[in-house]
Design an enzyme around this catalytic site. Structure first.
Site, PDB file in Angstrom:
ATOM      1  N   SER A 135      -5.413  43.758 -36.657  1.00  0.00           N
ATOM      2  CA  SER A 135      -5.927  44.729 -35.691  1.00  0.00           C
ATOM      3  C   SER A 135      -7.283  44.219 -35.210  1.00  0.00           C
ATOM      4  O   SER A 135      -7.845  43.272 -35.780  1.00  0.00           O
ATOM      5  CB  SER A 135      -6.086  46.103 -36.339  1.00  0.00           C
ATOM      6  OG  SER A 135      -7.164  46.078 -37.258  1.00  0.00           O
ATOM      7  N   ASP A 147      -2.377  43.279 -33.423  1.00  0.00           N
ATOM      8  CA  ASP A 147      -1.955  44.674 -33.288  1.00  0.00           C
ATOM      9  C   ASP A 147      -2.625  45.339 -32.074  1.00  0.00           C
ATOM     10  O   ASP A 147      -3.406  44.700 -31.367  1.00  0.00           O
ATOM     11  CB  ASP A 147      -2.293  45.398 -34.609  1.00  0.00           C
ATOM     12  CG  ASP A 147      -1.540  46.707 -34.763  1.00  0.00           C
ATOM     13  OD1 ASP A 147      -0.627  46.978 -33.970  1.00  0.00           O
ATOM     14  OD2 ASP A 147      -1.881  47.475 -35.692  1.00  0.00           O
ATOM     15  N   HIS A 148      -2.354  46.629 -31.881  1.00  0.00           N
ATOM     16  CA  HIS A 148      -2.848  47.436 -30.753  1.00  0.00           C
ATOM     17  C   HIS A 148      -4.105  46.897 -30.048  1.00  0.00           C
ATOM     18  O   HIS A 148      -5.163  46.801 -30.665  1.00  0.00           O
ATOM     19  CB  HIS A 148      -3.155  48.853 -31.233  1.00  0.00           C
ATOM     20  CG  HIS A 148      -1.930  49.625 -31.579  1.00  0.00           C
ATOM     21  ND1 HIS A 148      -1.317  49.493 -32.803  1.00  0.00           N
ATOM     22  CD2 HIS A 148      -1.204  50.508 -30.868  1.00  0.00           C
ATOM     23  CE1 HIS A 148      -0.263  50.275 -32.830  1.00  0.00           C
ATOM     24  NE2 HIS A 148      -0.160  50.902 -31.669  1.00  0.00           N
ATOM     25  N   ASP A 179      -1.613  47.493 -25.826  1.00  0.00           N
ATOM     26  CA  ASP A 179      -1.362  48.939 -25.836  1.00  0.00           C
ATOM     27  C   ASP A 179      -2.132  49.610 -24.703  1.00  0.00           C
ATOM     28  O   ASP A 179      -3.260  50.040 -24.867  1.00  0.00           O
ATOM     29  CB  ASP A 179      -1.766  49.540 -27.184  1.00  0.00           C
ATOM     30  CG  ASP A 179      -1.587  51.046 -27.203  1.00  0.00           C
ATOM     31  OD1 ASP A 179      -0.889  51.573 -26.307  1.00  0.00           O
ATOM     32  OD2 ASP A 179      -2.144  51.696 -28.105  1.00  0.00           O
ATOM     33  N   GLU A 208       3.497  49.011 -25.564  1.00  0.00           N
ATOM     34  CA  GLU A 208       3.770  50.403 -25.945  1.00  0.00           C
ATOM     35  C   GLU A 208       3.901  51.252 -24.695  1.00  0.00           C
ATOM     36  O   GLU A 208       3.069  51.175 -23.793  1.00  0.00           O
ATOM     37  CB  GLU A 208       2.632  50.926 -26.834  1.00  0.00           C
ATOM     38  CG  GLU A 208       2.843  52.348 -27.332  1.00  0.00           C
ATOM     39  CD  GLU A 208       2.061  52.642 -28.627  1.00  0.00           C
ATOM     40  OE1 GLU A 208       1.767  51.689 -29.387  1.00  0.00           O
ATOM     41  OE2 GLU A 208       1.758  53.813 -28.860  1.00  0.00           O
ATOM     42  N   GLU A 237      -5.222  55.613 -34.510  1.00  0.00           N
ATOM     43  CA  GLU A 237      -5.014  54.204 -34.853  1.00  0.00           C
ATOM     44  C   GLU A 237      -6.182  53.402 -34.336  1.00  0.00           C
ATOM     45  O   GLU A 237      -6.433  53.355 -33.141  1.00  0.00           O
ATOM     46  CB  GLU A 237      -3.693  53.704 -34.231  1.00  0.00           C
ATOM     47  CG  GLU A 237      -3.420  52.224 -34.431  1.00  0.00           C
ATOM     48  CD  GLU A 237      -2.785  51.910 -35.776  1.00  0.00           C
ATOM     49  OE1 GLU A 237      -2.401  52.847 -36.493  1.00  0.00           O
ATOM     50  OE2 GLU A 237      -2.703  50.717 -36.102  1.00  0.00           O
ATOM     51  N   HIS A 243       1.013  57.733 -35.814  1.00  0.00           N
ATOM     52  CA  HIS A 243       0.261  56.743 -36.593  1.00  0.00           C
ATOM     53  C   HIS A 243      -0.353  57.388 -37.831  1.00  0.00           C
ATOM     54  O   HIS A 243      -0.912  58.478 -37.740  1.00  0.00           O
ATOM     55  CB  HIS A 243      -0.871  56.148 -35.754  1.00  0.00           C
ATOM     56  CG  HIS A 243      -0.405  55.180 -34.701  1.00  0.00           C
ATOM     57  ND1 HIS A 243      -0.905  55.168 -33.435  1.00  0.00           N
ATOM     58  CD2 HIS A 243       0.504  54.182 -34.747  1.00  0.00           C
ATOM     59  CE1 HIS A 243      -0.333  54.193 -32.739  1.00  0.00           C
ATOM     60  NE2 HIS A 243       0.539  53.592 -33.516  1.00  0.00           N
ATOM     61  N   GLY A 244      -0.292  56.704 -38.957  1.00  0.00           N
ATOM     62  CA  GLY A 244      -0.899  57.225 -40.173  1.00  0.00           C
ATOM     63  C   GLY A 244       0.018  58.208 -40.880  1.00  0.00           C
ATOM     64  O   GLY A 244       1.122  58.500 -40.419  1.00  0.00           O
ATOM     65  N   HIS A 255       6.345  52.051 -34.358  1.00  0.00           N
ATOM     66  CA  HIS A 255       4.953  52.302 -34.749  1.00  0.00           C
ATOM     67  C   HIS A 255       4.881  53.618 -35.488  1.00  0.00           C
ATOM     68  O   HIS A 255       5.656  54.527 -35.207  1.00  0.00           O
ATOM     69  CB  HIS A 255       4.047  52.405 -33.509  1.00  0.00           C
ATOM     70  CG  HIS A 255       3.776  51.085 -32.859  1.00  0.00           C
ATOM     71  ND1 HIS A 255       2.885  50.938 -31.833  1.00  0.00           N
ATOM     72  CD2 HIS A 255       4.265  49.849 -33.111  1.00  0.00           C
ATOM     73  CE1 HIS A 255       2.844  49.666 -31.470  1.00  0.00           C
ATOM     74  NE2 HIS A 255       3.686  48.989 -32.213  1.00  0.00           N
ATOM     75  N   GLY A 256       3.919  53.737 -36.381  1.00  0.00           N
ATOM     76  CA  GLY A 256       3.727  55.015 -37.048  1.00  0.00           C
ATOM     77  C   GLY A 256       4.896  55.370 -37.944  1.00  0.00           C
ATOM     78  O   GLY A 256       5.351  56.520 -37.973  1.00  0.00           O
ATOM     79  N   SER A 291       4.855  55.139 -41.248  1.00  0.00           N
ATOM     80  CA  SER A 291       4.427  55.529 -42.597  1.00  0.00           C
ATOM     81  C   SER A 291       4.903  56.930 -42.931  1.00  0.00           C
ATOM     82  O   SER A 291       4.763  57.838 -42.113  1.00  0.00           O
ATOM     83  CB  SER A 291       2.897  55.493 -42.710  1.00  0.00           C
ATOM     84  OG  SER A 291       2.447  54.171 -42.614  1.00  0.00           O
ATOM     85  N   ASN A 295       5.705  48.520 -37.974  1.00  0.00           N
ATOM     86  CA  ASN A 295       4.332  48.337 -38.447  1.00  0.00           C
ATOM     87  C   ASN A 295       4.127  49.024 -39.787  1.00  0.00           C
ATOM     88  O   ASN A 295       4.576  50.156 -39.984  1.00  0.00           O
ATOM     89  CB  ASN A 295       3.340  48.938 -37.455  1.00  0.00           C
ATOM     90  CG  ASN A 295       3.215  48.115 -36.191  1.00  0.00           C
ATOM     91  OD1 ASN A 295       3.848  47.072 -36.053  1.00  0.00           O
ATOM     92  ND2 ASN A 295       2.395  48.576 -35.272  1.00  0.00           N
TER      93      ASN A 295
END
Ligand SMILES: [Zn+2]
Length: 358
Positions: A63, A110-111, A145, A175, A183, A227-228, A266-267, A269, A288
């Protein structure tokens, strides 16, 4: 057919046609390659170690903030110079050591939002210089992004950069739509819910804008991903939307290709395994992973500290005696290694989730 049977497949960093052939193989065989965010040689090694153990390809990604950290927090970064240095150094480091781990590795950034484009420009300059010398780019791929901009501007800026990238046979990840959450400084937690879902037309516009330039691009479309790690229930993940996008494009193209798009998740998690399975079956070739491996890295240290607390309070003195030395406990090779072992385990888990296993 194993990915090792792809003509020209090799250990080390792969780019261009070879990297693209691997993503195609993933789509055809129904697996995806996890892209892990790294911030140091230690976290890079942890990812490579897992790849080696599994004998599977992995993606190493940097990132903007992680790149700056890689070069060192003391460096000025007002013009993104530390982020450029760190990303380039990290990509070179990965290139040097990856062959030793015996697996193919894709390097990626990344982004990159609009305000971070100087970082992107710096990395591209390094790619072009590397290409002049070696006939391939330094990084296998980069992510742009521009999803904060309107779709037309997003696609136009991507196309502009993609022309430059196509000239050095590089992959673009872009994206479309908005991924919720936070993020690397971009906070989308307040975005209206309908914006969190792309439409078939949105994604088709990307195809129309980028396909004339090169086939080597992937799309992070929005299907309710965040994200997260968040409490579940706020946004519903709808991987079935990806299936709809593929069908829409297949109908438009009408050339026998049933899954024309290469999607990126993405995102992911904290997602349900079932949703990950579905997303992969609908053409997700990369996911990711950052939050979960960050926690694993920390947890490795936390557990070590709790287990050895009495040995970590001073250079001398522990439960075995007042003057006993503790060097073998506070040596960074001891506790950072614990972080690596824990992260390596979590990387293996992500690989299994994405069916990136033998
Ligand atoms: Zn994203």
């Amino acid at each position: 057919m194993s990915f090792w049977d792809i003509p020209g497949m090799k250990a080390g960093v792969i780019t261009g046609d070879l990297a693209w052939a691997l993503l195609k193989h993933a789509k055809d065989k129904g697996y995806a390659i996890p892209g892990f965010n790294v911030t140091s040689t230690s976290s890079i090694n942890a990812v490579l170690e897992a790849g080696k153990k599994l004998n599977r390809p992995v993606m190493i990604q940097f990132s903007e903030g992680g790149s700056a950290f890689f070069a060192g927090k003391a460096l000025p970064n007002d013009k993104k110079q530390a982020s450029i240095l760190g990303a380039v150094a990290g990509a070179h480091y990965t290139r040097h050591v990856a062959p030793g781990y015996g697996i193919p590795v894709i390097t990626h950034s990344d982004h990159c939002a609009k305000k971070l484009l100087p970082w992107y420009d710096g990395m591209l300059e390094a790619d072009e210089a590397f290409f002049k010398q070696w006939g391939e780019p330094l990084f296998s791929s980069h992510m742009l992004d521009l999803s904060e901009e309107n779709d037309a501007e997003n696609i136009a800026i991507c196309a502009k950069y993609f022309k430059r990238m196509a000239a050095i046979n590089q992959i673009l990840e872009m994206e479309i739509g908005v991924t919720g959450g936070v993020e690397d400084g971009v906070d989308n937690s307040g975005v209206a819910k309908d914006k969190l879902y792309s439409t078939p037309e949105d994604v088709w516009a990307v195809y129309q804008g980028l396909s004339p330039i090169s086939e080597k691009y992937t799309i992070a479309a929005s299907f309710g991903n965040v994200h997260g790690v968040y409490k579940p229930g706020n946004v519903v993940l709808r991987p079935d939307l990806l299936d709809g996008f593929q069908k829409y494009a297949a109908g438009k193209l009408n050339n026998g290709e049933t899954k024309p798009y290469f999607f990126v998740f993405h995102g992911g998690s904290g997602s349900e395994k079932e949703d990950i399975d579905k997303a992969v079956s609908y053409g997700v070739v990369k996911m990711n992973v950052d939050t979960d491996t960050q926690w694993a890295y920390w947890e490795g240290i936390l557990k070590f500290y709790k287990a050895k607390e009495g040995y970590l309070q001073g250079q001398l003195g522990n439960p075995e005696g007042e003057g006993k030395p503790n060097k073998s406990f506070y040596d960074p090779r001891k506790w950072i290694r614990e972080a690596e072992v824990a992260m390596c385990k979590r990387v293996e888990e992500s690989c299994a989730d994405l069916k990136n296993k033998n």
